[in-house]
Design an enzyme around this catalytic site. Structure first.
Site, PDB file in Angstrom:
ATOM      1  N   LEU A  18      89.147  15.636  28.045  1.00 15.87           N
ATOM      2  CA  LEU A  18      89.627  17.121  28.485  1.00 15.87           C
ATOM      3  C   LEU A  18      88.851  17.641  29.281  1.00 15.87           C
ATOM      4  CD1 LEU A  18      91.849  19.081  28.163  1.00 15.87           C
ATOM      5  CD2 LEU A  18      90.726  19.933  26.006  1.00 15.87           C
ATOM      6  N   ASN A 126      78.487  26.558  16.119  1.00 17.94           N
ATOM      7  CA  ASN A 126      78.089  26.529  17.271  1.00 17.94           C
ATOM      8  C   ASN A 126      79.283  26.607  18.417  1.00 17.94           C
ATOM      9  OD1 ASN A 126      75.431  27.130  17.189  1.00 17.94           O
ATOM     10  ND2 ASN A 126      75.086  24.884  17.061  1.00 17.94           N
ATOM     11  N   HIS A 650      59.900  32.992  22.264  1.00 19.28           N
ATOM     12  CA  HIS A 650      60.682  33.738  23.110  1.00 19.28           C
ATOM     13  C   HIS A 650      62.270  33.538  22.460  1.00 19.28           C
ATOM     14  CE1 HIS A 650      63.806  33.943  26.258  1.00 19.28           C
ATOM     15  NE2 HIS A 650      64.076  32.867  26.044  1.00 19.28           N
ATOM     16  N   HIS A 703      71.387  34.605  34.426  1.00 18.45           N
ATOM     17  CA  HIS A 703      72.591  34.157  34.134  1.00 18.45           C
ATOM     18  C   HIS A 703      73.423  34.297  35.416  1.00 18.45           C
ATOM     19  CE1 HIS A 703      71.565  34.580  30.130  1.00 18.45           C
ATOM     20  NE2 HIS A 703      71.772  33.327  29.984  1.00 18.45           N
TER      21      HIS A 703
END
Ligand code: GLN
Ligand code: ZN
Length: 763
Positions: A18, A126, A650, A703
């Site tokens: 898929l 998740n 971080h 991003h």
């Protein structure tokens, strides 16, 4: 006779069919009909795989996300696409990801790019869903087409279909009111759509429908609990029988409520809430079905079938035909087929079960309950042997690791001196300017890097050539950073394809699958490594690369590690000991790496805990316990170093309000976080808490392909300085740069360094 069923099947396909079909369609390389045909084919295959069950789910297949499917079924489209008149599937992709297919998209001009729907984690998994959007005027209008088509397909194949939908209360609970209006005010409007959908099911000859209400395992206030009563009272006159499904946790104070709702059956996650079953049986009406999720739908270990039968048999004796059995939750969260695996070590493989194998287990359990254990003696014996082999394997149990865990004490997690003393020594040694600049670790993973890695894996490149290729990349990253004028450099992580897998591959106690993919969102899948045994570190994992990088520059080189909590949260974790113990083992192993880096002269060490927050339990009442061992694990990892060694951590998010005390308790000298899109407002939590150590609030949204200007960065840092004393601020991007291109990174970091210089002059 006990009834077997399944709550949902992984839709992505055993070989991620898929995923590839979606990506081809989006690139304009295949037609909508081809994509739909693949969907039809996958559903057919998955129903055949489930043919041995009494009921198979229908409606669990989604081209992108099951919550978005529900939004379309309910006619709840975001305002911005409501007028689009293109194909429904294309509109669906527009909501999911901002656009549909290139080229094939004949309505690109009129129904073109829009903002993608917001995505968030599906409970504590998740998997990420597209958040339903509401406002005070939201109306619902049922579109049953998807179910009509899929039920027809199922009927033609002779599938005993049980449609699966997300219940009205959980659907509202999952969504977001864009205008801050009360979502629950929409309940009277959404219920008629549900009632009409249930009537469609009846008309299609459906006997049972599964309505998922996992919100019942969370802490609900009175308003939300009342909503359940209102909703299910309103639906109780429908003719189709309703199985109300809860999963991922215990019902606790919602138990009584769940048992009293006027439905025909209740599904309980017996992996997480087995101890509630007795209480549930006491309260369930006499005619109600109890569906027991006896097989873990979220993990990859074989079920101990004999142990499961020990507690299922008495249930069966008392409930008779009212007992149903199933996996604990949808199998969406497991890979499809263990038989695809050719490389997993045979012994470890014998301990595992993916989705198809879990259905095998379910059939064995049903056989034993219906016809006695003797009727499935061979299967039970094979299962018992596998369980026994795992329980006693010397590959799982290391006396040395267990001894080290037993010796953990508070001193292990304590720095020699308090932050204020350390900070002085570190700044004397590092000699950094005000507003020091750094990056979060990775630099672009270029085509050359990926090519070298795949050649190395296939054997076309030997170890020495591969090492040379990676060293060239490291040298390049170092030279670029020197030219940019950054203060604390990184080696760029060229040699890592994944921040967890890289460490897992080098630790004892980890195994890897080839096809163990699980959908994360849309076409994105992850392949979590399998933590099967006691964890230890045979040898140093990063020291050589870091030393090489340091040899290329006089500037401080930051060592880069992934923290124990993140490694744990992004793995399939063993179920034979508590997560906290596995986390402590990881902590001791990474601690050795920290100490080896320090010994090698590395003065700044960053330990990433990108996934610490996402491990928070569903119920806030359980957060304390998790945070206690998570923070302790980080401290064990980080805090064995000398005062002069600067520890960074971080985290890829910045909503720290509710966990800020724990973050402070980690006692890292510097924390870098993602803040650029929040305009620094998220630093308020640090300000209010009077967070004592140094902070690097991200100023570059990695991003996005956009290049932040110098002025923009200066402004962000000024806002940061209104909240955090300037002498404790660092200047850095939001996160690692591996997904960006060098052509984007160079101008962005040029502006970032220039901004830092401007700030220094102003200060
Ligand atoms: N050091 C990692 C990197 O830069 C951190 C990634 C992350 O936070 N997800 O890629
Ligand atoms: Zn990050």
């Amino acid at each position: 006779m006990v009834t077997t069923h399944n709550l949902g099947f992984p839709r992505i396909g055993a070989k991620r069919e898929l995923k590839f079909a979606l990506e081809n369609y989006w690139k304009g390389q295949s037609s909508r009909d081809e994509l739909k045909a693949l969907g039809t084919q996958l559903r057919e295959r998955h129903w055949k795989d489930q043919a041995r069950l009494d009921f198979a789910p229908v409606g669990d297949f989604a081209f992108y996300d099951q919550v978005l499917d529900m939004s379309f079924t309910l006619g709840n489209l975001p305002e911005r696409v409501r007028d689009f008149h293109g194909n429904v599937l294309d509109n669906y992709f527009r909501v999911a990801r901002g656009r549909s297919a290139e080229g094939a998209d004949d309505h690109a001009a009129c129904c073109g790019g829009v903002a993608a729907g917001e995505m968030t984690k599906w409970f504590d998994t998740n998997y990420h869903y597209i958040v339903p959007e509401f406002d005070a005027n939201t109306q619902f209008k049922l579109d049953p087409t998807r179910f009509i088509e899929q039920l027809a397909q199922a009927r033609a194949l002779g599938v005993k279909a049980k449609p699966v939908i997300i219940g009205p209360v959980t659907y509202l609970w999952l969504g977001k009111a864009k205008d801050d209006s009360d979502k629950l005010a929409l309940l009277p409007r959404i219920l008629p759509a549900y009632a009409a959908l249930l009537d469609h099911f009846t008309a299609q000859g459906v006997e049972w429908v599964q309505i998922d209400e996992p919100a019942l395992v969370t802490e609900l206030d009175a308003k939300w609990r009342d909503a359940f009563v209102t909703a299910y009272d309103a639906l109780s006159a429908r003719r189709v029988r309703v199985l109300l499904a809860t999963y991922f946790g215990q019902l606790q104070d919602n138990l009584d409520l769940a048992c009293k709702l006027p439905v025909d059956g209740l599904h309980i996650d017996a992996i997480n809430a087995r101890e509630e079953i007795t209480e549930v049986i006491k309260r369930l009406p006499d005619a109600s079905v109890l569906s027991v999720g006896a097989i873990n739908g979220r993990n990859i270990w074989k079920t101990d079938l004999n142990a499961a039968l020990d507690w299922l048999e008495p249930l069966h004796a008392s409930l008779g035909d009212r007992l149903w059995i199933a996996p604990s939750c949808s199998l969406l969260h497991t890979p499809v087929d263990l038989n695809s695996e050719q490389k997993v070590d045979a012994e470890i493989k014998s301990w595992l079960a993916f989705a198809l194998q879990k259905l095998d287990e379910l059939t064995v359990l049903a056989g034993a309950l219906n016809h006695g254990r003797a009727s499935v003696a061979d299967a039970l014996a094979a299962n018992a042997a596998a369980i026994e082999s795992r329980r006693n394997s010397s590959r799982v149990h290391s006396p040395a690791v267990k001894a080290a865990i037993a010796k953990i004490d508070a001193a292990l997690g304590k720095r020699v001196s308090a932050y204020a003393q350390r900070a002085g020594k570190q700044s004397a040694l590092l000699g950094l300017p005000a507003f020091p600049t750094t990056t979060i670790g990775s630099f672009p993973q270029t085509g050359e890097i990926r090519h070298a890695r795949s050649q190395f894996k296939s054997g076309e490149l030997d170890a020495a050539d591969y090492k040379a290729a990676m060293e060239r990349e490291i040298t390049r990253a170092v030279k670029e950073q020197e030219a940019l004028g950054l203060d604390v450099l990184v080696h760029g992580e060229a040699e890592r394809n994944d921040m967890v897998e890289y460490f897992g591959e080098q630790l004892d106690g980890y195994a890897f699958s080839q096809f163990g993919w699980v959908q994360s969102y849309g076409s994105r899948c992850v392949k979590p490594p399998i933590l099967f045994g006691d964890i230890s570190r045979p040898k140093a994992m990063t020291v050589e690369w870091t030393k090489y990088a340091q040899s290329q520059t006089a500037k401080p080189m930051k060592g880069m590690l992934t923290g124990p909590v993140t490694i744990l949260n992004w793995s399939f974790v063993r179920d034979d000991q508590s997560r906290s113990v596995s986390c402590h083992q990881l902590a001791l192993a990474i601690r050795e790496e920290v100490l080896d880096l320090e010994k090698a002269g590395v003065r700044v060490i960053q330990i990433d805990e990108a996934a610490l927050r996402e491990g928070l339990p569903l119920r806030q009442s359980q957060w304390g316990e998790y945070l206690q061992w998570a923070v302790e694990s980080f401290r064990i990892t980080a805090n064995g170093v000398q005062d002069e060694t600067q520890i960074h951590t971080h985290m890829c998010y910045s909503e720290f309000n509710d966990i800020i005390a724990s973050i402070a308790d980690m006692d890292a000298d510097v924390i870098t976080i993602e803040t650029s899109r929040s305009d620094m407002e998220l630093l308020d939590a640090f300000d209010d808490f009077k967070y004592p150590n140094q902070i690097g609030p991200g100023v570059y949204d990695i991003h996005s392909p956009n290049i932040p200007t110098q002025e923009h960065i200066v402004n962000l840092m000024k806002k940061a300085a209104e909240r955090i004393p300037a002498e404790r601020l660092w200047v850095n991007p939001d996160c690692g740069l591996k997904t960006r291109a060098w052509e984007e990174v160079i101008p962005a970091l040029t502006n970032m360094v220039a901004a830092a210089r401007t700030l220094r002059q102003a200060g």
